[in-house]
Enzyme design. Structure first.
Site, PDB file in Angstrom:
ATOM      1  N   ALA A  31       0.866  -1.191   0.000  1.00  0.00           N
ATOM      2  CA  ALA A  31       0.000   0.000   0.000  1.00  0.00           C
ATOM      3  C   ALA A  31       0.900   1.238   0.000  1.00  0.00           C
ATOM      4  O   ALA A  31       2.052   1.179   0.434  1.00  0.00           O
ATOM      5  CB  ALA A  31      -0.883  -0.024   1.236  1.00  0.00           C
ATOM      6  N   GLY A  90       0.686  -5.102   0.578  1.00  0.00           N
ATOM      7  CA  GLY A  90      -0.438  -5.155  -0.366  1.00  0.00           C
ATOM      8  C   GLY A  90      -0.016  -5.703  -1.722  1.00  0.00           C
ATOM      9  O   GLY A  90      -0.839  -6.254  -2.457  1.00  0.00           O
ATOM     10  N   GLU A 136      -0.269  -9.274  -1.366  1.00  0.00           N
ATOM     11  CA  GLU A 136      -1.703  -9.610  -1.333  1.00  0.00           C
ATOM     12  C   GLU A 136      -2.291  -9.558  -2.741  1.00  0.00           C
ATOM     13  O   GLU A 136      -3.123 -10.387  -3.106  1.00  0.00           O
ATOM     14  CB  GLU A 136      -2.430  -8.646  -0.384  1.00  0.00           C
ATOM     15  CG  GLU A 136      -2.034  -8.909   1.061  1.00  0.00           C
ATOM     16  CD  GLU A 136      -2.539  -7.844   2.017  1.00  0.00           C
ATOM     17  OE1 GLU A 136      -2.244  -6.652   1.773  1.00  0.00           O
ATOM     18  OE2 GLU A 136      -3.213  -8.185   2.989  1.00  0.00           O
ATOM     19  N   GLU A 143       4.014  -5.231   7.150  1.00  0.00           N
ATOM     20  CA  GLU A 143       3.128  -4.257   7.808  1.00  0.00           C
ATOM     21  C   GLU A 143       3.424  -4.118   9.291  1.00  0.00           C
ATOM     22  O   GLU A 143       3.268  -3.043   9.868  1.00  0.00           O
ATOM     23  CB  GLU A 143       1.658  -4.664   7.618  1.00  0.00           C
ATOM     24  CG  GLU A 143       1.114  -4.503   6.215  1.00  0.00           C
ATOM     25  CD  GLU A 143       1.305  -5.729   5.328  1.00  0.00           C
ATOM     26  OE1 GLU A 143       2.124  -6.617   5.664  1.00  0.00           O
ATOM     27  OE2 GLU A 143       0.624  -5.804   4.291  1.00  0.00           O
TER      28      GLU A 143
HETATM   29  N1  CAA Z   1       4.561   3.385  -0.161  1.00  0.00           N
HETATM   30  C1  CAA Z   1       4.959   4.578  -0.597  1.00  0.00           C
HETATM   31  N2  CAA Z   1       6.192   4.791  -1.115  1.00  0.00           N
HETATM   32  C2  CAA Z   1       7.044   3.760  -1.165  1.00  0.00           C
HETATM   33  C3  CAA Z   1       6.696   2.483  -0.712  1.00  0.00           C
HETATM   34  C4  CAA Z   1       5.377   2.294  -0.199  1.00  0.00           C
HETATM   35  N3  CAA Z   1       4.921   1.097   0.208  1.00  0.00           N
HETATM   36  N4  CAA Z   1       7.745   1.658  -0.885  1.00  0.00           N
HETATM   37  C5  CAA Z   1       8.711   2.402  -1.444  1.00  0.00           C
HETATM   38  N5  CAA Z   1       8.307   3.667  -1.601  1.00  0.00           N
HETATM   39  C6  CAA Z   1       9.038   4.785  -2.142  1.00  0.00           C
HETATM   40  C7  CAA Z   1      10.091   5.292  -1.166  1.00  0.00           C
HETATM   41  O1  CAA Z   1       9.526   6.189  -0.227  1.00  0.00           O
HETATM   42  C8  CAA Z   1      11.054   5.965  -2.119  1.00  0.00           C
HETATM   43  O2  CAA Z   1      10.517   7.217  -2.520  1.00  0.00           O
HETATM   44  P1  CAA Z   1      11.426   8.546  -2.488  1.00  0.00           P
HETATM   45  O3  CAA Z   1      12.479   8.284  -3.540  1.00  0.00           O
HETATM   46  O4  CAA Z   1      10.472   9.624  -2.839  1.00  0.00           O
HETATM   47  O5  CAA Z   1      12.000   8.638  -1.128  1.00  0.00           O
HETATM   48  C9  CAA Z   1      11.024   5.065  -3.349  1.00  0.00           C
HETATM   49  O6  CAA Z   1       9.780   4.351  -3.265  1.00  0.00           O
HETATM   50  C10 CAA Z   1      12.159   4.050  -3.338  1.00  0.00           C
HETATM   51  O7  CAA Z   1      12.135   3.350  -2.095  1.00  0.00           O
HETATM   52  P2  CAA Z   1      13.439   3.074  -1.211  1.00  0.00           P
HETATM   53  O8  CAA Z   1      14.395   4.222  -1.329  1.00  0.00           O
HETATM   54  O9  CAA Z   1      12.996   2.700   0.167  1.00  0.00           O
HETATM   55  O10 CAA Z   1      14.038   1.822  -2.010  1.00  0.00           O
HETATM   56  P3  CAA Z   1      14.972   0.665  -1.452  1.00  0.00           P
HETATM   57  O11 CAA Z   1      15.375  -0.107  -2.669  1.00  0.00           O
HETATM   58  O12 CAA Z   1      16.019   1.164  -0.542  1.00  0.00           O
HETATM   59  O13 CAA Z   1      14.004  -0.286  -0.558  1.00  0.00           O
HETATM   60  C11 CAA Z   1      11.955  -1.505  -0.134  1.00  0.00           C
HETATM   61  C12 CAA Z   1      12.979  -1.022  -1.172  1.00  0.00           C
HETATM   62  C13 CAA Z   1      12.591  -2.587   0.765  1.00  0.00           C
HETATM   63  C14 CAA Z   1      10.789  -2.109  -0.896  1.00  0.00           C
HETATM   64  C15 CAA Z   1      11.513  -0.317   0.756  1.00  0.00           C
HETATM   65  O14 CAA Z   1      11.103   0.743  -0.095  1.00  0.00           O
HETATM   66  C16 CAA Z   1      10.371  -0.643   1.677  1.00  0.00           C
HETATM   67  O15 CAA Z   1      10.577  -1.260   2.718  1.00  0.00           O
HETATM   68  N6  CAA Z   1       9.131  -0.200   1.331  1.00  0.00           N
HETATM   69  C17 CAA Z   1       7.967  -0.340   2.164  1.00  0.00           C
HETATM   70  C18 CAA Z   1       7.464  -1.783   2.193  1.00  0.00           C
HETATM   71  C19 CAA Z   1       6.282  -1.911   3.118  1.00  0.00           C
HETATM   72  O16 CAA Z   1       6.343  -1.626   4.307  1.00  0.00           O
HETATM   73  N7  CAA Z   1       5.138  -2.369   2.568  1.00  0.00           N
HETATM   74  C20 CAA Z   1       3.903  -2.535   3.315  1.00  0.00           C
HETATM   75  C21 CAA Z   1       3.047  -1.323   3.138  1.00  0.00           C
HETATM   76  S1  CAA Z   1       1.578  -1.338   4.145  1.00  0.00           S
HETATM   77  C22 CAA Z   1       0.486  -2.341   3.322  1.00  0.00           C
HETATM   78  O17 CAA Z   1       0.785  -2.860   2.255  1.00  0.00           O
HETATM   79  C23 CAA Z   1      -0.855  -2.490   3.985  1.00  0.00           C
HETATM   80  C24 CAA Z   1      -1.798  -3.432   3.337  1.00  0.00           C
HETATM   81  O18 CAA Z   1      -1.593  -4.623   3.319  1.00  0.00           O
HETATM   82  C25 CAA Z   1      -3.039  -2.971   2.744  1.00  0.00           C
END
Ligand code: CAA
Length: 259
Positions: free
Chosen positions: A67, A110, A113, A133
């Site tokens: 998400a 997500g 999912e 999450e």
């Molecule tokens: N939402 C919004 N933006 C995201 C994102 C997310 N889930 N994942 C990555 N991004 C964005 C980052 O903020 C970054 O943007 P900026 O350049 O503007 O800062 C860009 O994408 C690149 O991300 P990273 O610099 O973090 O890239 P990385 O290669 O170092 O790491 C990653 C990759 C491990 C996927 C890391 O981005 C990460 O951990 N992302 C979040 C993953 C997460 O927590 N997902 C669960 C979300 S909650 C959910 O999904 C709820 C549900 O079930 C409904």
């Protein structure tokens, strides 16, 4: 013609429609607008006779990182409750044609999912699956806790959801989460080839087979067997069944029309 920005929808080819998630700058984070476009595209694909199977994919590096955390941060409980996401997920869930997820790189939250909404996942060796999450103080919100248990069993589901740790493609294959693992550069090619094979089958048989398999999640065995029996009998009345049997006996490839 619908205009999309968060996804890219290709013209169907050989019965297969390719849908690419197209927010590469945000690691294909699934903001509500993206899910809405996906729901619209799948609803259109359901009606489009040229489409017999759909492949959904991300970029070469990321399927989807979950998400959109930035969008989520702006929503309180009431905002989340009013959000259209559940309706979009419902449309994706009720897509009746075969849906294959072609996964490279991160497939998280997500995003995982969404991949589990597909009927099968083809993963590149570079794929990383996780439900992180818990690191945000929340839990999966699009069926992760339920689908994961049914897919990989309680122990691994608990590990993924409670620790936020990722698993790789080989572990996902061993656990039954994915159907096949490929070299990273061949994932989409293989997913598309598999979709073309599926698209060449009878659309009615495909639909009933998908319905019967998905029903096994919801029904006791006796009801599931009954449903399968009825679907099997129903297919006996189709032209496609006659064509399949005729083609076999005449030693030629079948031409299924969905009648
Ligand atoms: N939402 C919004 N933006 C995201 C994102 C997310 N889930 N994942 C990555 N991004 C964005 C980052 O903020 C970054 O943007 P900026 O350049 O503007 O800062 C860009 O994408 C690149 O991300 P990273 O610099 O973090 O890239 P990385 O290669 O170092 O790491 C990653 C990759 C491990 C996927 C890391 O981005 C990460 O951990 N992302 C979040 C993953 C997460 O927590 N997902 C669960 C979300 S909650 C959910 O999904 C709820 C549900 O079930 C409904």
């Amino acid at each position: 013609m619908t205009a999309y920005s968060d996804i890219q929808v290709d013209t169907p080819y050989n019965g297969v429609q390719l849908i690419r998630l197209n927010r590469h700058d945000a690691h294909n984070a699934l903001r509500t607008a993206l899910l809405g476009e996906l729901a619209t595209a799948l609803a259109a694909a359901a009606e489009d006779k040229r489409v017999r199977a759909v492949v959904i994919t991300g970029s070469e590096k990321v399927f989807a990182a979950g998400a959109d955390i930035k969008e989520m941060a702006a929503l309180d409980a009431v905002g989340l409750w009013k959000d259209q996401r559940p309706q979009h997920w419902q449309t994706i869930r009720s897509f009746s044609k075969p849906l294959i997820a072609s996964v490279n790189g991160y497939c998280l939250g997500g995003g995982m999912e969404l991949a589990m909404h597909a009927d099968m996942i083809i993963a590149g060796e570079d794929a990383r699956f996780g439900q992180p999450e818990i690191n945000l103080g929340i839990i999966p919100g699009a069926g992760g806790t339920q689908r994961l248990v049914r897919s990989v069993g309680k122990a691994l589901a608990m590990k993924l959801v409670l620790s936020g740790e990722f698993i790789n493609a080989r572990e996902a294959l061993a656990a039954g989460l994915v159907a096949e693992v490929t070299q990273p550069e061949l994932t989409l090619k293989r997913a598309t080839a598999l979709a073309e094979t599926i698209a060449s089958k009878s659309p009615i048989a495909l639909r009933l087979a998908k319905e019967a398999i998905l029903a096994s999640y919801e029904t006791p065995l006796s009801q599931g067997l009954e449903l399968e029996r009825k679907a099997f009998l129903f297919l006996a009345a189709t032209q496609d069944r006659q064509e399949g049997i005729d083609a076999f006996l005449e030693k030629r490839p079948p031409q299924f029309t969905g009648q």
